[in-house]
Enzyme design. Structure first.
Site, PDB file in Angstrom:
ATOM      1  N   SER A   1      -6.412   3.097   4.331  1.00 18.16           N
ATOM      2  CA  SER A   1      -5.529   2.373   3.401  1.00 18.16           C
ATOM      3  C   SER A   1      -6.615   1.668   2.556  1.00 18.16           C
ATOM      4  CB  SER A   1      -4.681   1.430   3.907  1.00 18.16           C
ATOM      5  OG  SER A   1      -3.661   0.869   3.036  1.00 18.16           O
TER       6      SER A   1
ATOM      7  N   LYS B   1      -0.035   3.843  -2.773  1.00 21.43           N
ATOM      8  CA  LYS B   1      -0.896   4.685  -2.470  1.00 21.43           C
ATOM      9  C   LYS B   1      -0.183   6.218  -2.412  1.00 21.43           C
ATOM     10  CE  LYS B   1      -4.648   2.129  -0.471  1.00 21.43           C
ATOM     11  NZ  LYS B   1      -3.890   0.632  -0.360  1.00 21.43           N
TER      12      LYS B   1
ATOM     13  N   SER C   1       0.851  -1.306  -0.079  1.00 18.74           N
ATOM     14  CA  SER C   1      -0.025   0.147  -0.228  1.00 18.74           C
ATOM     15  C   SER C   1       0.877   1.191  -0.064  1.00 18.74           C
ATOM     16  CB  SER C   1      -0.967  -0.091   1.293  1.00 18.74           C
ATOM     17  OG  SER C   1      -2.200  -0.861   1.114  1.00 18.74           O
TER      18      SER C   1
END
Length: 475
Positions: free
Chosen positions: A302, A46, A43
């Site tokens: 997330s 991101k 993640s």
């Protein structure tokens, strides 16, 4: 500073670490280990998607969802289809709004305010602003029933998740009853659950190429089996939910629910349009919360669906291509032109990091973090990152110098853990760091290593510089 002892403490010979720590104030490197090694970021991807969204769209940007009439309105009757057209808003849900149904309640009220009481046509969900590849390349099949792998489309409702409840029929041998919340129509659910008079209840939910299959058996008198699962067609789900809302508000719909996946099939001008008829007329518009709020949710929670919607949106805005590949191309352009990143070391497949095919390096991540720290959207970007030792942020590193100080994006997929962000040292120096670990036997243990590094960086102090020697001439 040498962090090698912290990294080596678990004794993992096969773990592949990349770590880089740089001073944003002085520009020098504090620590480096495999800084140019391409690694799966999970993640931490991101960080790239949200930065690009701020760059292309701006923190005040709002998504728009349109309700349009494809036909004439006379005497309270729309003689044609009612089209719900999306442009990628991921936030039509109770997470950021008053309730999951609030948006469609307001749209129905807009129709009533115009005196519309009947739709003599279909409720059409138009998701053609994006492509119809709703699942990212490299997403594991085992994840398809999880909320973090929900399909991303241009028209979404309830984060593409539906609550399905299976109830026994009135007598044995009959198919079970299936209800959804919110009440919807035409979700493509195949009901293969039989009501039985005795024995155990066993119900299974799974995706099929054409929809959702519910299989098994349920005992008579059972209170029911419920599960929240991802839908198959996001635009169809949104249109189904709107259909149910209109019926509840007393607006009669004589048609059914349909959805549009291709711009060539869309009657909406901004998606291509049809040459043989006049364009639909806008009846109402829903606008999302500001992008800064959406990005905060994306990084704090997330949230994969939010990140994918942002990626496809920047692809559509920058290059007219609302796809995973279009979004990745827009991010690459942003990195090359603004952050001066060598994108040969970046291979972006999705916006969330769920795909194991993504690759970035600690150095490219640090260059991104450095660019954002100097940019106009710095405050929105920085505050979107979870804070260490915070109940609504990064619930780690309590009772360390990092608590209330370090802000970073986490990352976790199987055998991969990452943490990248910002921290202020003990003597007030701003540091950017990126920690990526692949092939780790335990992501839980890898996060303890990240925490130890974060705490150590927050304690970091440079050695006092020697005082200059004053030479007195003459003597």
């Amino acid at each position: 500073m040498d962090l090698r002892s912290i990294i080596g403490e678990p004794g993992w010979n096969e773990a592949d670490y990349g770590v880089l720590v740089v001073s944003l104030d002085r520009g020098d490197t504090i620590f480096s280990l495999n800084a140019d090694r391409p690694l799966a970021p999970a993640s931490n991807m991101k960080l790239y998607s949200t930065a690009a969204a701020l760059y292309y769209l701006g923190p005040d940007f709002r998504f728009s969802t349109y309700l349009l009439a494809d036909g004439e309105i006379e005497g309270g009757v729309l003689d044609g289809d009612l089209i719900l057209y999306g442009t990628g808003d991921p936030a039509i849900s109770g997470r950021m709004l008053e309730s999951t149904s609030a948006t469609f309640d307001a749209l129905a009220d807009s129709l009533l305010a115009r005196g519309i009481r009947e739709i003599r046509g279909d409720i059409v969900g138009d998701g053609s602003y994006f492509d119809d590849d709703w699942i990212g390349d490299g997403w594991k099949e085992d994840d398809r029933m999880a909320w973090y792998a929900a399909p991303v489309g241009a028209l979404m409702f309830g984060e593409s998740m539906v609550s399905v409840r299976v109830l026994p029929a009135g007598e044995a041998g009959m198919p079970a009853e299936i209800r959804t919340a919110p009440a919807t129509l035409d979700l493509g659910i195949e009901n293969l659950v039989e009501t039985v008079s005795s024995g155990s209840t066993r119900v299974r939910f799974e995706h099929t190429p054409t929809g959702l299959a519910v299989t098994g058996r349920i005992r008579g008198g059972h209170p029911g089996v419920a599960r929240s699962i991802p839908v198959v067609n996001p635009a169809n789900y949104a249109a189904s939910a709107l259909y149910a809302t209109l019926e509840d508000r007393g607006i009669r719909v004589t048609g059914t629910v349909t959805s549009i996946r291709s711009p060539a099939d869309s009657p909406v001008g901004m998606a291509g349009g049809r040459a043989d008829s006049s364009p639909p007329r806008v009846l109402a518009i829903h606008r999302s919360p500001e992008l800064a709020e959406i990005i905060s949710v994306t990084n704090h929670v997330s949230h994969n669906l939010f990140a994918e919607a942002l990626l496809k949106t920047v692809g559509r805005v920058a290059f007219g291509d609302g796809s995973f590949a279009g979004g990745a191309r827009a991010v690459e352009y942003f990195l090359e032109c603004e952050a001066l990143v060598d994108t040969a070391a970046v291979d972006q497949v999705d916006g969330s990091g769920l795909s194991r095919f993504n690759r970035v390096t600690p150095r490219t991540t640090i260059k991104l973090l450095d660019y954002m720290a100097r940019g106009d959207a710095w405050q929105e970007y920085f505050t979107s990152l979870p804070e260490a030792g915070s109940a609504d942020g990064l619930r780690r590193m309590y009772d360390t110098a990092a608590e209330g100080n370090l802000r970073a994006k986490t990352g976790t997929i199987m055998n991969v853990s990452a943490l990248s962000g910002y921290v202020t040292s003990a003597d007030g120096e701003r540091l950017a760091f990126s920690i990526m670990a692949n092939d780790v036997p335990s992501t839980w243990r890898a996060k303890r290593t990240e925490d130890a590094i974060g705490a150590r960086l927050a304690e970091f102090e440079r050695p006092a510089e020697p005082l200059g020697v004053v030479v007195v001439p003459g003597g």
